[in-house]
Structures are given as C-alpha cells and as structure tokens.
Design a protein around this motif. Structure first.
Motif, PDB file in Angstrom:
ATOM      1  N   THR A   1     -28.077  29.061 -50.363  1.00  0.00           N
ATOM      2  CA  THR A   1     -27.453  29.980 -49.871  1.00  0.00           C
ATOM      3  C   THR A   1     -28.223  29.795 -48.287  1.00  0.00           C
ATOM      4  OG1 THR A   1     -26.235  31.444 -51.531  1.00  0.00           O
ATOM      5  CG2 THR A   1     -26.678  32.156 -49.565  1.00  0.00           C
ATOM      6  N   LEU A   2     -27.709  30.028 -47.366  1.00  0.00           N
ATOM      7  CA  LEU A   2     -28.393  29.403 -46.214  1.00  0.00           C
ATOM      8  C   LEU A   2     -27.869  30.284 -44.688  1.00  0.00           C
ATOM      9  CD1 LEU A   2     -27.998  26.254 -46.233  1.00  0.00           C
ATOM     10  CD2 LEU A   2     -29.567  27.284 -46.649  1.00  0.00           C
ATOM     11  N   PRO A   3     -28.901  31.794 -45.015  1.00  0.00           N
ATOM     12  CA  PRO A   3     -28.359  32.866 -44.346  1.00  0.00           C
ATOM     13  C   PRO A   3     -28.702  32.573 -42.402  1.00  0.00           C
ATOM     14  CG  PRO A   3     -29.930  33.376 -45.079  1.00  0.00           C
ATOM     15  CD  PRO A   3     -29.870  32.755 -45.472  1.00  0.00           C
ATOM     16  N   GLY A   4     -28.435  33.220 -41.464  1.00  0.00           N
ATOM     17  CA  GLY A   4     -28.779  32.581 -40.137  1.00  0.00           C
ATOM     18  C   GLY A   4     -27.722  32.854 -38.859  1.00  0.00           C
TER      19      GLY A   4
ATOM     20  N   ASP B   1     -31.057  21.014 -42.542  1.00  0.00           N
ATOM     21  CA  ASP B   1     -31.671  19.600 -43.063  1.00  0.00           C
ATOM     22  C   ASP B   1     -31.029  19.986 -44.481  1.00  0.00           C
ATOM     23  OD1 ASP B   1     -33.408  18.211 -44.987  1.00  0.00           O
ATOM     24  OD2 ASP B   1     -34.534  18.055 -43.080  1.00  0.00           O
ATOM     25  N   ILE B   2     -30.523  18.287 -44.991  1.00  0.00           N
ATOM     26  CA  ILE B   2     -29.480  18.738 -46.441  1.00  0.00           C
ATOM     27  C   ILE B   2     -30.816  18.223 -47.396  1.00  0.00           C
ATOM     28  CG2 ILE B   2     -27.810  17.141 -47.733  1.00  0.00           C
ATOM     29  CD1 ILE B   2     -26.182  16.999 -45.542  1.00  0.00           C
ATOM     30  N   ASN B   3     -31.268  17.926 -47.291  1.00  0.00           N
ATOM     31  CA  ASN B   3     -32.976  17.751 -48.552  1.00  0.00           C
ATOM     32  C   ASN B   3     -33.212  18.740 -48.969  1.00  0.00           C
ATOM     33  OD1 ASN B   3     -31.624  14.866 -48.627  1.00  0.00           O
ATOM     34  ND2 ASN B   3     -33.032  14.364 -46.529  1.00  0.00           N
ATOM     35  N   THR B   4     -33.556  19.124 -47.828  1.00  0.00           N
ATOM     36  CA  THR B   4     -34.781  20.672 -48.044  1.00  0.00           C
ATOM     37  C   THR B   4     -33.801  21.648 -48.110  1.00  0.00           C
ATOM     38  OG1 THR B   4     -35.277  21.231 -45.496  1.00  0.00           O
ATOM     39  CG2 THR B   4     -36.934  19.459 -46.737  1.00  0.00           C
ATOM     40  N   GLU B   5     -32.720  21.813 -47.486  1.00  0.00           N
ATOM     41  CA  GLU B   5     -31.311  22.860 -47.865  1.00  0.00           C
ATOM     42  C   GLU B   5     -31.778  23.922 -46.419  1.00  0.00           C
ATOM     43  OE1 GLU B   5     -30.327  23.981 -51.769  1.00  0.00           O
ATOM     44  OE2 GLU B   5     -29.515  21.906 -51.638  1.00  0.00           O
ATOM     45  N   THR B   6     -32.517  23.966 -45.381  1.00  0.00           N
ATOM     46  CA  THR B   6     -33.379  24.262 -44.854  1.00  0.00           C
ATOM     47  C   THR B   6     -32.576  24.057 -43.383  1.00  0.00           C
ATOM     48  OG1 THR B   6     -35.048  23.503 -44.518  1.00  0.00           O
ATOM     49  CG2 THR B   6     -35.527  24.756 -45.797  1.00  0.00           C
TER      50      THR B   6
ATOM     51  N   ILE C   1     -14.364  24.947 -45.967  1.00  0.00           N
ATOM     52  CA  ILE C   1     -15.470  23.496 -46.564  1.00  0.00           C
ATOM     53  C   ILE C   1     -15.570  22.333 -46.386  1.00  0.00           C
ATOM     54  CG2 ILE C   1     -14.746  25.620 -48.968  1.00  0.00           C
ATOM     55  CD1 ILE C   1     -12.330  23.245 -49.488  1.00  0.00           C
ATOM     56  N   ASP C   2     -16.404  21.320 -47.556  1.00  0.00           N
ATOM     57  CA  ASP C   2     -16.756  20.434 -46.560  1.00  0.00           C
ATOM     58  C   ASP C   2     -17.405  20.231 -48.299  1.00  0.00           C
ATOM     59  OD1 ASP C   2     -15.828  17.593 -45.066  1.00  0.00           O
ATOM     60  OD2 ASP C   2     -17.169  18.132 -43.711  1.00  0.00           O
ATOM     61  N   TRP C   3     -16.497  18.860 -48.565  1.00  0.00           N
ATOM     62  CA  TRP C   3     -17.379  17.491 -49.274  1.00  0.00           C
ATOM     63  C   TRP C   3     -17.714  16.602 -48.796  1.00  0.00           C
ATOM     64  CZ3 TRP C   3     -15.359  18.415 -54.415  1.00  0.00           C
ATOM     65  CH2 TRP C   3     -15.710  17.435 -55.938  1.00  0.00           C
ATOM     66  N   SER C   4     -19.387  16.579 -48.906  1.00  0.00           N
ATOM     67  CA  SER C   4     -19.953  15.819 -48.096  1.00  0.00           C
ATOM     68  C   SER C   4     -19.102  13.747 -48.823  1.00  0.00           C
ATOM     69  CB  SER C   4     -21.329  14.997 -48.415  1.00  0.00           C
ATOM     70  OG  SER C   4     -22.588  14.517 -49.435  1.00  0.00           O
ATOM     71  N   PRO C   5     -19.313  13.065 -47.507  1.00  0.00           N
ATOM     72  CA  PRO C   5     -18.878  11.612 -48.185  1.00  0.00           C
ATOM     73  C   PRO C   5     -19.232  11.144 -48.888  1.00  0.00           C
ATOM     74  CG  PRO C   5     -18.630  12.135 -45.169  1.00  0.00           C
ATOM     75  CD  PRO C   5     -19.619  12.930 -46.624  1.00  0.00           C
TER      76      PRO C   5
ATOM     77  N   LYS D   1     -16.691  34.707 -44.275  1.00  0.00           N
ATOM     78  CA  LYS D   1     -16.348  35.516 -43.557  1.00  0.00           C
ATOM     79  C   LYS D   1     -17.948  36.804 -43.727  1.00  0.00           C
ATOM     80  CE  LYS D   1     -14.004  39.789 -42.834  1.00  0.00           C
ATOM     81  NZ  LYS D   1     -12.375  40.436 -43.088  1.00  0.00           N
ATOM     82  N   ASP D   2     -18.958  36.172 -45.051  1.00  0.00           N
ATOM     83  CA  ASP D   2     -19.931  36.876 -45.381  1.00  0.00           C
ATOM     84  C   ASP D   2     -21.017  35.888 -44.873  1.00  0.00           C
ATOM     85  OD1 ASP D   2     -20.083  33.836 -46.622  1.00  0.00           O
ATOM     86  OD2 ASP D   2     -20.509  35.429 -48.574  1.00  0.00           O
ATOM     87  N   ARG D   3     -21.369  34.932 -43.528  1.00  0.00           N
ATOM     88  CA  ARG D   3     -22.108  35.030 -42.547  1.00  0.00           C
ATOM     89  C   ARG D   3     -22.681  34.218 -42.835  1.00  0.00           C
ATOM     90  NH1 ARG D   3     -23.271  40.401 -39.583  1.00  0.00           N
ATOM     91  NH2 ARG D   3     -22.130  41.774 -39.527  1.00  0.00           N
ATOM     92  N   VAL D   4     -22.779  33.443 -44.208  1.00  0.00           N
ATOM     93  CA  VAL D   4     -23.801  32.193 -45.022  1.00  0.00           C
ATOM     94  C   VAL D   4     -22.665  31.266 -45.487  1.00  0.00           C
ATOM     95  CG1 VAL D   4     -25.266  33.996 -46.199  1.00  0.00           C
ATOM     96  CG2 VAL D   4     -23.570  33.004 -47.070  1.00  0.00           C
ATOM     97  N   LEU D   5     -24.266  30.334 -45.862  1.00  0.00           N
ATOM     98  CA  LEU D   5     -23.176  29.068 -45.554  1.00  0.00           C
ATOM     99  C   LEU D   5     -23.714  28.476 -47.303  1.00  0.00           C
ATOM    100  CD1 LEU D   5     -22.309  27.113 -43.061  1.00  0.00           C
ATOM    101  CD2 LEU D   5     -24.365  26.023 -44.027  1.00  0.00           C
ATOM    102  N   LYS D   6     -22.816  28.056 -47.834  1.00  0.00           N
ATOM    103  CA  LYS D   6     -24.265  27.806 -49.085  1.00  0.00           C
ATOM    104  C   LYS D   6     -23.408  26.643 -49.350  1.00  0.00           C
ATOM    105  CE  LYS D   6     -22.774  32.478 -51.785  1.00  0.00           C
ATOM    106  NZ  LYS D   6     -23.926  32.978 -52.670  1.00  0.00           N
ATOM    107  N   LEU D   7     -25.159  26.168 -50.841  1.00  0.00           N
ATOM    108  CA  LEU D   7     -24.465  24.718 -50.663  1.00  0.00           C
ATOM    109  C   LEU D   7     -24.570  24.288 -51.905  1.00  0.00           C
ATOM    110  CD1 LEU D   7     -27.203  23.468 -48.542  1.00  0.00           C
ATOM    111  CD2 LEU D   7     -24.864  22.461 -48.331  1.00  0.00           C
TER     112      LEU D   7
END
Length: 475
Positions: A102-105, A135-140, A455-459, A469-475
């Motif tokens: 879960t990426l806040p920011g 950054d997708i690999n480190t999820e930061t 939402i987006d599913w990576s290619p 709406k909860d302001r976070v990004l989830k992977l």
C-alpha cells in the motif's frame, strides 16, 4: 451396461473463425475429448509450435468431449459436423491474489493510474495536483511531479513509453519524463475548461510519438505538437462537453460527446469525416478493438521483454506488424468501436467505414461508465452503475452474461493480457477478478477504505495497481 457411444464414429470438419474450411472431413470417435481435438487440429493446420485452441459447435464451447455438446445441441450426427476453432493466448497470466503493498503519498483522492506500455513504470494522477511515478520493483515512490495548479483528471502514456501527459481541471496539459521526473518543455495551454481525456498518436503511425490529442469540457478537441509545444489544429463541431477521444490506427480521431454524437475526424488535417448518431443521452466512453495492440506498441508481453532494442524505425515496423495482426485476427478486418452512454445502452460501430451502427446492445439498468475490448477483441466488457459487469460478443455485439457481485456502482474494468481474466473496481471499495471461462467470481480483493476510482492491469500481466478515494495506491 455398455456405453452406446463407445464405438460410434463421426465426420468432423474444422473451420476457422473467419469461416474458412481447413483440411478435409476427418473420421473421429464421437467421444473424443478436447485434448485430443487439440492434437488433431494442430496436425491438420500443421503449425510448427502447437497453439492452444478453443473449439465451438453451433456457438457452444466444447468443454469436456464431443458427445456432451452434440447431445446438448441435438446435432445431426449423420452429416459432417463443423467445428470452429479459436486460437488462444500462448502465455498465461496468473491471477492477482493479494495486496503486496500500500503506497501512501497523495494528499487527495487518486483519480487515475496507468502502467507504461512495457509495464516498467507506473504513474498516478490525483486531486492533490501532482503526478507521481512509482518504482514497480521495490514498490516505493520514485518522483513527485509538481506543475499543475488544479486537480489532475487524465493521464496518458505515449506508446514508446518515454513521455507521460497529464491534464488538469484548469485546462492545462503537462508532459513528464518518467526517467527523471522532470517536466518536458512548458505547459500546453489553450483549452478554456477542464481536460476530460488524452490520447497519443499510435506508434505505428509515427515513431517519434510527437502528436497528442486532448478533449475538454469546452466542447473542443486540440491536437498538439509536443516538440514545439503548440496547437497543430483545433477540432470544433461538438455542441457540449467532449467526454472521450481515441486516436485510431487508421489515421482517424474518434471523439464522443455529451451532445449524444460521436464524430470521426481525419487526423492528417482535421477534416470531419462522419458523425455517428444513435444514443439518446450523453456518450460517456468508447473503446476500439485495437486499443490493446496500440497500447503495447512494439513490446511483446509473451516474451516479457522490457526494453526496446534497435532503431525507432524498427519499433514502428514492429508496432505496425502487431496492429495488422490485430486487425486480421480480430476478424472484422477493420477497426470496430463500442460506445457506452447515459441512456443505459451500448452501440457497436465500424467507424472507419460507415455511419450506421452494427448493433445496439441493451440490458444495463443504469448508465454505462466504461467499456473495454479484451486484448484478443473477442469480448467486450461494460461496467455500469447498476452494480453489474456485462460481457458481450466483440464481433456481433450479442449479450453473453452478467457478472454480479459488487454491491455498489462499478467504475472501471481492466483485462489481463491473455484475455482469460477480467478485473473490476467499484464504489463498494473492492476489486473483483472474474474468470472468463467459467463466467464466475475468481477472486475478491478488499482492502481499500473507500471507493476505488482507478485500476490498471500491467501489460505484462505481473501486477495490478488501484487507487481511489482513500488516497493510497495499492499493488
């Protein structure tokens, strides 16, 4: 009791999706199963590397063996039985099963998320006026891009994956470099009201990804030369807010509007080609059967390659091959468009050829928020405020099934790149993964604290990103 079908034999004739007969009729046991049909079919077509196929008899998929389908359909076994085969994706995408981070920011709701064409970058746009690269690999978090003065409503990657465009509620468009997080050039100013949608010229038409089309609430569409930072031309003719713009692969630009029409423009000089009418209310969304091919451009998710090798000319040729393959494989031989509207219906069009619609698709009980072709273009998924996702045939527009499970409005849908799974996001704060073969719920992904907008599913099929709406990004 001995099985009456044990020694019975039957003549079958394989037929491609386009209707071409392949080989001569074959004598097979009537209880032949799908695995053995695969072997026989690959031998008849004599492919070098065996392709997985799905088989259909009278539009019904043969799931176990031939007998069950023949009995169910009451097919005459005296004459030759025609079996239609459909090539399936060679690679398989694993379903997403859990939230890995879960990426806040962002300080406000996340309105859009998008993976770059090769899936190596992830960008998000938010109501806090920033674009963020992750950054997708480190999820930061990678970069935070400041430059807009108002909410960011739309973002779009160029198909070479080297530029990201973002449009805000003030009507300005900024370009960003994902490698450095810096702005490219100055903001593109010209729209009088907010930006609703952005679309780049496809890679197979222009290897430098120079032109960008933007649609706005001010009822106009602008095409920008992003290298000089100026407007190439303005398309005006819509009477109300333009909701969506798509740059097609045939050198046409398609736009939909709240004035209930869809207009088709020639991209080279901005001349209006035709106006498609039929909807009785605002047109919200459009999708093309070539969207996926144009999105990934010169990348190949089956091989999992990340970087483009060679010159830009080679990329363009690669993208053109992929696009043409998409058209041939997609049976229609032309671009097919589907549009969804506030009048609860969808329309299927051949916009490059004619202005009459191919099919009117009814069934939703509330407005249609998003439509999307599967990557192999055989299916269309539509998300609606009536809490359901519906599946339709991508060629005829015939209704297939409803996927029910969400308890509030469904906002967005996204396909896995092998067309076997579908993801939907909703106001009920969950994501759901649907299995297309069984037409059932495959996975429920709760975790967000509020409505999920994007939402987006990576290619490459590895990960899914969601924001809301909860302001976070989830992977």
């Amino acid at each position: 009791v001995s099985d009456p079908n044990k020694d019975k034999r039957i003549l079958v004739q394989f037929k491609s999706e386009v209707g071409e007969l392949v080989g001569s009729p074959l004598d097979v046991p009537i209880d032949i199963d799908v695995k053995r049909l695969q072997l026989v079919c690959n031998a008849v077509i004599n492919e070098d590397n065996p392709t997985p196929y799905a088989f259909y008899l009278d539009d019904e998929e043969i799931s176990e063996n031939l007998v069950t389908t023949i009995t169910a359909k009451q097919v005459d076994t005296e004459s030759v039985v025609e079996i239609v085969y459909q090539p399936q994706a060679i690679f398989r995408v694993k379903s997403v099963t859990r939230c890995s981070s879960t990426l806040p920011g962002h300080a406000e709701a996340v309105i859009s998320v998008a993976y770059s064409p090769d899936g190596s970058y992830l960008a998000s746009g938010s109501g806090d006026t920033t674009v963020r690269f992750w950054d997708i690999n480190t999820e930061t978090p990678d970069y935070t891009c400041k430059g807009h003065k108002h909410w960011i409503l739309a973002i779009a990657w160029s198909s070479d994956g080297e530029k990201l465009a973002s449009g805000c509620k003030k009507g300005e468009i900024c370009l960003w470099d994902p490698k450095t997080g810096k702005q490219i050039g100055h903001a593109l100013i010209g729209h009088k009201q907010w930006i609703t949608c952005l679309s780049w010229e496809p890679l197979h038409k222009d290897s430098s990804c120079r032109y960008l089309a933007s649609s706005s609430k001010d009822a106009s569409i602008r095409v920008w030369d992003t290298i000089n930072g100026i407007t190439k031309y303005v398309l005006s003719g819509h009477l109300q807010c333009v909701t969506c713009v798509k740059w097609g692969g045939e050198g046409l630009i398609y736009t939909s509007s709240q004035d209930r029409t869809i207009k088709v423009w020639r991209a080279s000089d901005g001349v209006l080609c035709r106006t498609l009418q039929g909807h009785g209310h605002w047109v919200n969304t459009m999708a093309l059967n070539t969207d996926y091919a144009m999105r990934i451009g010169a990348y190949d998710p089956a091989k999992g390659e990340k970087l483009l090798i060679g010159e830009r000319k080679d990329w363009q040729e690669k993208a053109l091959q992929r696009y043409n393959l998409a058209l041939v494989w997609k049976l229609a031989g032309t671009e097919v468009m589907v549009s969804g509207s506030d009048d609860y219906t969808l329309f299927l069009w051949h916009p490059a050829k004619e202005k009459k619609s191919v099919a009117r698709m009814t069934g939703h009980q509330q407005l249609v928020n998003m439509v999307c072709f599967s990557p192999d273009a055989r299916l269309i998924a539509s998300a609606s405020f009536d809490k359901s996702v519906k599946l339709w045939d991508g060629i005829t527009g015939k209704f297939i099934t409803s996927l029910r499970g969400h308890v509030k409005s469904v906002y967005q849908v996204s396909w896995s790149s092998d067309s076997r799974l579908l993801l939907s996001s909703s106001a009920d704060s969950t994501l759901k993964v649907w299995d297309i073969k069984s037409k059932k719920l495959h996975m429920d992904l709760p975790g967000h604290a509020d409505e999920v907008y994007a939402i987006d599913w990576s290619p490459d099929g590895e990960k899914v990103a969601s924001g809301g709406k909860d302001r976070v990004l989830k992977l």
